[in-house]
Design a protein around this motif. Structure first.
Motif, short mmCIF file in Angstrom:
data_model
loop_
_atom_site.label_atom_id
_atom_site.label_comp_id
_atom_site.label_asym_id
_atom_site.label_seq_id
_atom_site.Cartn_x
_atom_site.Cartn_y
_atom_site.Cartn_z
N UNK A 51 0.90 -1.06 -0.16
CA UNK A 51 -0.01 -0.07 0.13
C UNK A 51 0.84 1.28 0.17
N UNK A 52 1.95 1.17 0.75
CA UNK A 52 2.75 2.34 0.84
C UNK A 52 3.67 2.62 -0.40
N UNK A 60 9.62 9.44 -0.26
CA UNK A 60 10.08 8.10 0.47
C UNK A 60 9.84 8.33 1.71
N UNK A 61 10.28 9.56 2.52
CA UNK A 61 10.40 9.71 3.84
C UNK A 61 9.01 9.64 4.42
N UNK A 62 8.15 10.24 3.70
CA UNK A 62 6.60 10.09 3.95
C UNK A 62 6.14 8.80 3.91
N UNK A 63 6.61 8.21 2.75
CA UNK A 63 5.82 6.67 2.75
C UNK A 63 6.41 5.99 3.90
N UNK A 64 7.58 6.20 4.44
CA UNK A 64 8.11 5.49 5.71
C UNK A 64 7.28 5.98 6.85
N UNK A 65 6.93 6.92 6.90
CA UNK A 65 6.28 7.67 7.97
C UNK A 65 4.82 6.79 8.04
N UNK A 69 3.10 4.57 10.78
CA UNK A 69 1.82 4.54 11.23
C UNK A 69 0.86 3.41 11.18
N UNK A 70 0.87 2.84 9.99
CA UNK A 70 -0.01 1.71 9.67
C UNK A 70 0.48 0.51 10.53
N UNK A 71 1.90 0.51 10.83
CA UNK A 71 2.28 -0.65 11.48
C UNK A 71 1.97 -0.56 13.14
N UNK A 72 1.91 0.73 13.49
CA UNK A 72 1.57 0.85 14.90
C UNK A 72 0.16 0.56 14.98
N UNK A 73 -0.65 0.84 14.25
CA UNK A 73 -2.23 0.59 14.25
C UNK A 73 -2.46 -0.67 14.28
N UNK A 74 -1.73 -1.28 13.33
CA UNK A 74 -2.05 -2.97 13.09
C UNK A 74 -1.74 -3.72 14.19
N UNK A 121 10.94 1.00 -2.86
CA UNK A 121 10.11 1.98 -3.30
C UNK A 121 10.73 2.77 -4.55
N UNK A 122 12.07 2.76 -4.68
CA UNK A 122 12.64 3.15 -6.07
C UNK A 122 12.56 2.24 -7.30
N UNK A 123 12.39 0.91 -6.83
CA UNK A 123 12.07 -0.15 -7.74
C UNK A 123 10.59 0.33 -8.27
N UNK A 124 9.92 0.76 -7.82
CA UNK A 124 8.30 0.85 -7.90
C UNK A 124 8.21 2.02 -9.19
#
Length: 125
Positions: A51-52, A60-65, A69-74, A121-124
């Motif tokens: 998803x990210x 890329x830094x925003x995607x990591x944030x 966030x998603x991982x903490x909620x999960x 993310x760069x490969x994407x």
């Protein structure tokens, strides 16, 4: 898995410094239960990473944030669900501590994996 390892190490070191046998036991339990409980989350974590990856409008830094966030909620929702399923009052304090420490070590785990996530993310592109 790195977050669970960091969790066990941080709780264990704190207990060793405090010379607290119960704390050392708690660290071992957190380490053991952390691995056994989080194994079913691996497919969900891969979905969150995908998803990210699709958030191409963000840096890329925003995607990591967002991933953090998603991982903490999960993890919060998952541990809350496990706590409700077990419904053992004695585990409530343990799981509350586990959730608190996991929320603290997840950003560290994402940060230490940032190189491989950057490449992903760069490969994407």
């Amino acid at each position: 898995m790195k977050a669970v390892l960091l969790l066990g190490i941080s709780v264990g070191l704190t207990a060793v410094i405090a010379l607290d046998f119960f704390g050392m036991l708690l660290a071992a339990l957190a380490f053991f239960f952390g691995f056994t409980i989080t194994v079913p989350l691996l497919p969900l974590i891969l979905v969150l990473i995908n998803i990210t990856k699709r958030l191409s409008q963000y840096s890329i830094q925003a995607r990591l944030v967002w991933l953090t966030f998603y991982l903490i909620v999960l993890f919060y929702l998952y541990y809350l669900m496990v706590l409700k399923i077990t419904s053992i009052k004695e585990f409530e304090t343990f799981f509350n501590h586990l959730i608190f420490f996991m929320a603290g070590v997840l950003p560290v785990a994402v940060f230490t994996n940032r190189r491989s996530l950057y490449e992903l993310y760069e490969a994407n592109k």
